[in-house]
Motif scaffolding. Sequence first.
Motif, PDB file in Angstrom:
ATOM      1  N   LEU A  45      85.130 -72.208  47.034  1.00  0.00           N
ATOM      2  CA  LEU A  45      84.264 -71.256  46.957  1.00  0.00           C
ATOM      3  C   LEU A  45      84.522 -70.011  45.504  1.00  0.00           C
ATOM      4  O   LEU A  45      83.369 -70.023  45.067  1.00  0.00           O
ATOM      5  CB  LEU A  45      84.861 -70.130  48.149  1.00  0.00           C
ATOM      6  N   ALA A  46      85.660 -69.997  45.007  1.00  0.00           N
ATOM      7  CA  ALA A  46      85.725 -69.363  43.662  1.00  0.00           C
ATOM      8  C   ALA A  46      85.115 -70.221  42.580  1.00  0.00           C
ATOM      9  O   ALA A  46      84.358 -69.359  41.719  1.00  0.00           O
ATOM     10  CB  ALA A  46      87.457 -69.320  43.352  1.00  0.00           C
ATOM     11  N   LEU A  47      85.162 -71.601  42.671  1.00  0.00           N
ATOM     12  CA  LEU A  47      84.553 -72.128  41.417  1.00  0.00           C
ATOM     13  C   LEU A  47      82.990 -72.138  41.798  1.00  0.00           C
ATOM     14  O   LEU A  47      82.380 -72.111  40.879  1.00  0.00           O
ATOM     15  CB  LEU A  47      85.063 -73.843  41.537  1.00  0.00           C
ATOM     16  N   SER A  48      82.520 -72.281  42.876  1.00  0.00           N
ATOM     17  CA  SER A  48      81.218 -72.152  43.258  1.00  0.00           C
ATOM     18  C   SER A  48      80.460 -70.830  43.019  1.00  0.00           C
ATOM     19  O   SER A  48      79.264 -70.628  42.520  1.00  0.00           O
ATOM     20  CB  SER A  48      80.822 -72.427  44.805  1.00  0.00           C
ATOM     21  N   ILE A  49      81.399 -69.725  42.926  1.00  0.00           N
ATOM     22  CA  ILE A  49      80.954 -68.571  42.589  1.00  0.00           C
ATOM     23  C   ILE A  49      81.019 -68.334  41.157  1.00  0.00           C
ATOM     24  O   ILE A  49      80.076 -67.431  40.325  1.00  0.00           O
ATOM     25  CB  ILE A  49      81.771 -67.428  43.459  1.00  0.00           C
ATOM     26  N   ALA A  50      81.915 -68.831  40.455  1.00  0.00           N
ATOM     27  CA  ALA A  50      82.193 -68.846  38.925  1.00  0.00           C
ATOM     28  C   ALA A  50      80.883 -69.281  38.093  1.00  0.00           C
ATOM     29  O   ALA A  50      80.778 -68.619  37.247  1.00  0.00           O
ATOM     30  CB  ALA A  50      83.447 -69.416  38.628  1.00  0.00           C
ATOM     31  N   VAL A  51      80.262 -70.299  38.778  1.00  0.00           N
ATOM     32  CA  VAL A  51      78.951 -70.725  37.821  1.00  0.00           C
ATOM     33  C   VAL A  51      78.275 -69.583  37.538  1.00  0.00           C
ATOM     34  O   VAL A  51      77.258 -69.691  36.721  1.00  0.00           O
ATOM     35  CB  VAL A  51      78.577 -71.757  38.501  1.00  0.00           C
ATOM     36  N   PHE A  52      78.064 -68.660  38.663  1.00  0.00           N
ATOM     37  CA  PHE A  52      76.967 -67.713  38.458  1.00  0.00           C
ATOM     38  C   PHE A  52      77.613 -66.464  37.464  1.00  0.00           C
ATOM     39  O   PHE A  52      76.847 -65.923  37.133  1.00  0.00           O
ATOM     40  CB  PHE A  52      76.815 -67.032  39.893  1.00  0.00           C
ATOM     41  N   ALA A  53      78.745 -66.428  37.350  1.00  0.00           N
ATOM     42  CA  ALA A  53      79.528 -65.410  36.189  1.00  0.00           C
ATOM     43  C   ALA A  53      79.647 -65.903  34.986  1.00  0.00           C
ATOM     44  O   ALA A  53      79.542 -65.100  34.108  1.00  0.00           O
ATOM     45  CB  ALA A  53      80.536 -64.841  37.013  1.00  0.00           C
ATOM     46  N   ILE A  54      79.987 -67.169  34.859  1.00  0.00           N
ATOM     47  CA  ILE A  54      80.489 -67.677  33.649  1.00  0.00           C
ATOM     48  C   ILE A  54      79.222 -68.525  32.972  1.00  0.00           C
ATOM     49  O   ILE A  54      79.025 -69.492  33.353  1.00  0.00           O
ATOM     50  CB  ILE A  54      81.660 -68.563  33.689  1.00  0.00           C
TER      51      ILE A  54
ATOM     52  N   THR B 227      72.576 -72.864  37.176  1.00  0.00           N
ATOM     53  CA  THR B 227      73.842 -72.353  37.029  1.00  0.00           C
ATOM     54  C   THR B 227      74.977 -73.419  37.724  1.00  0.00           C
ATOM     55  O   THR B 227      75.612 -72.959  38.432  1.00  0.00           O
ATOM     56  CB  THR B 227      73.948 -71.068  37.807  1.00  0.00           C
ATOM     57  N   ARG B 228      74.955 -74.533  37.048  1.00  0.00           N
ATOM     58  CA  ARG B 228      75.780 -75.768  37.880  1.00  0.00           C
ATOM     59  C   ARG B 228      77.016 -76.033  36.812  1.00  0.00           C
ATOM     60  O   ARG B 228      77.781 -76.715  37.544  1.00  0.00           O
ATOM     61  CB  ARG B 228      74.804 -76.864  37.647  1.00  0.00           C
ATOM     62  N   TRP B 229      77.055 -75.355  35.868  1.00  0.00           N
ATOM     63  CA  TRP B 229      78.501 -75.681  35.117  1.00  0.00           C
ATOM     64  C   TRP B 229      78.980 -74.905  34.571  1.00  0.00           C
ATOM     65  O   TRP B 229      78.750 -73.524  34.256  1.00  0.00           O
ATOM     66  CB  TRP B 229      78.013 -76.753  33.898  1.00  0.00           C
ATOM     67  N   ILE B 230      80.391 -74.929  34.521  1.00  0.00           N
ATOM     68  CA  ILE B 230      81.378 -73.980  33.687  1.00  0.00           C
ATOM     69  C   ILE B 230      82.404 -74.681  32.698  1.00  0.00           C
ATOM     70  O   ILE B 230      82.438 -76.044  32.916  1.00  0.00           O
ATOM     71  CB  ILE B 230      82.264 -73.486  35.049  1.00  0.00           C
ATOM     72  N   ASN B 231      82.763 -74.160  31.960  1.00  0.00           N
ATOM     73  CA  ASN B 231      83.724 -74.391  30.748  1.00  0.00           C
ATOM     74  C   ASN B 231      85.183 -74.349  31.332  1.00  0.00           C
ATOM     75  O   ASN B 231      85.560 -73.333  31.638  1.00  0.00           O
ATOM     76  CB  ASN B 231      83.363 -73.850  29.440  1.00  0.00           C
ATOM     77  N   VAL B 232      85.739 -75.385  31.133  1.00  0.00           N
ATOM     78  CA  VAL B 232      87.186 -75.438  31.439  1.00  0.00           C
ATOM     79  C   VAL B 232      88.097 -75.985  30.257  1.00  0.00           C
ATOM     80  O   VAL B 232      87.819 -77.302  30.217  1.00  0.00           O
ATOM     81  CB  VAL B 232      87.651 -76.072  32.852  1.00  0.00           C
ATOM     82  N   PHE B 233      88.775 -75.431  29.519  1.00  0.00           N
ATOM     83  CA  PHE B 233      89.525 -75.776  28.615  1.00  0.00           C
ATOM     84  C   PHE B 233      88.465 -76.864  27.624  1.00  0.00           C
ATOM     85  O   PHE B 233      88.842 -77.877  27.101  1.00  0.00           O
ATOM     86  CB  PHE B 233      90.799 -76.949  29.019  1.00  0.00           C
ATOM     87  N   GLY B 234      87.524 -76.191  27.245  1.00  0.00           N
ATOM     88  CA  GLY B 234      86.611 -77.083  26.220  1.00  0.00           C
ATOM     89  C   GLY B 234      85.698 -77.856  26.932  1.00  0.00           C
ATOM     90  O   GLY B 234      84.889 -78.558  26.460  1.00  0.00           O
ATOM     91  N   PHE B 235      85.958 -78.372  28.092  1.00  0.00           N
ATOM     92  CA  PHE B 235      85.174 -79.405  28.888  1.00  0.00           C
ATOM     93  C   PHE B 235      84.159 -78.470  29.802  1.00  0.00           C
ATOM     94  O   PHE B 235      84.319 -77.596  30.312  1.00  0.00           O
ATOM     95  CB  PHE B 235      86.108 -80.309  29.908  1.00  0.00           C
ATOM     96  N   SER B 236      82.829 -79.222  29.808  1.00  0.00           N
ATOM     97  CA  SER B 236      81.861 -78.824  30.865  1.00  0.00           C
ATOM     98  C   SER B 236      81.913 -79.503  32.267  1.00  0.00           C
ATOM     99  O   SER B 236      81.858 -80.912  32.593  1.00  0.00           O
ATOM    100  CB  SER B 236      80.631 -79.022  30.152  1.00  0.00           C
ATOM    101  N   LEU B 237      82.482 -79.010  33.254  1.00  0.00           N
ATOM    102  CA  LEU B 237      82.687 -79.165  34.727  1.00  0.00           C
ATOM    103  C   LEU B 237      81.748 -78.895  35.731  1.00  0.00           C
ATOM    104  O   LEU B 237      81.018 -77.742  35.352  1.00  0.00           O
ATOM    105  CB  LEU B 237      84.029 -79.111  35.018  1.00  0.00           C
TER     106      LEU B 237
END
Length: 386
Positions: A80-89, A100-110
């Motif tokens: 749930l946290a990751l699914s919400i994070a895409v809207f905030a990051i 709003t499907r991707w987030i950056n984690v340690f330089g990688f797009s997940l």
Amino acid sequence: MNLKRDYKSFDFVLLILVCIAILYSLIILGSISHNLVDVNKTFLKQQITAVVGILILLAAAFIDYHFICKFYIPIYFVNLALSIAVFAIPNEASLNTNTTRWINVFGFSLQPSEFTKIFMLIFLAVLIDKKKETINEFKTLLMIISLTLIPFFLVLRQPALSASLVLMMLFVTIIFNAGISYKYVLAAMALIIPTISLVFYELISGKKMLLNFLIEKNIIESYQLNRIKLFIEKNPEVDEYVQTFNSVNAIGSGGLFGKGLYNGTVTKYGYISNNENDFIMSAIGEELGFVGCIIAIALLMLIIIKCLLIAKKANTTLGKFLIMGVVGILAFQVFANVAVATDLIPNTGMPFPFISSGGSSLMVNMAMIGLVINVGMEKTKSIFEG
């Protein structure tokens, strides 16, 4: 039940089948990325992800799945946290696609919606296993459905329709294997079939009472409805339908054996966007022909059949639910990807497991296969063992 882990039972056949599928993918991606800088970068990332994926598979195979499943509640909330994070990051890939499907984690797009598949696989398998004795009680079923709908709507809002459909297929697969009463199945069909029929009727007739309601409540996006309308009309002069139209032509132009690697024209030179992912079958069809498409589908069918054979021998219902969930996810994605590329269903943006490019998708698929192998290594202790 006394159980033990027999590491000698590691399923190398399943591992080899997966590795062959990945190698086949790299051959195709290497061909269509020739002279295309952006796609070539994707190809290089896919090679790296393939190596990382093998490590993930081994980790998922050798860490006792019972231990992993103990954390099913934290896993649900991480999801749930990751699914919400895409809207905030903010993320470059999201901005480029107006989603709003991707987030950056340690330089990688997940892509969290991909990880939702395995997170919900574990969560639903454990939850339904715990509730299997009361699965046909309305309050139990309502609780499971409610907990499934929360991540479902979060994923749908990204929007990631294909991933949300996979979640529904995952839910249906596990709940069916848990022995749900047919009265609930019939009730669901009585609701779903008329709704789908009404949607198609309104798209054809121009009346939009239900459609306007779905859009106003953010249940579905207007562009998603437009894809269904384009699927019905099949007008090649409309820009949004050109991708599908060219895909069918590319597959048809390949004939029986294809034009050969590096010789594709429709798929290689930008006539089909996302041909390395959602429309990978168009590239295979054009360059390797009907035979090449059959090879890709056969590889996945062999992987699915191997999973089913392992599920048949599973010593716990939890292990069975995990494997059947994996089977449901893989089978649905294969069907949807091929059906979209051949214009049998509206465009849903579904990757072909192990063949399409996409780091998040490949890592999740490898983790799921690791879990299947994990379950297969669990054996019953004899009365003479401690």
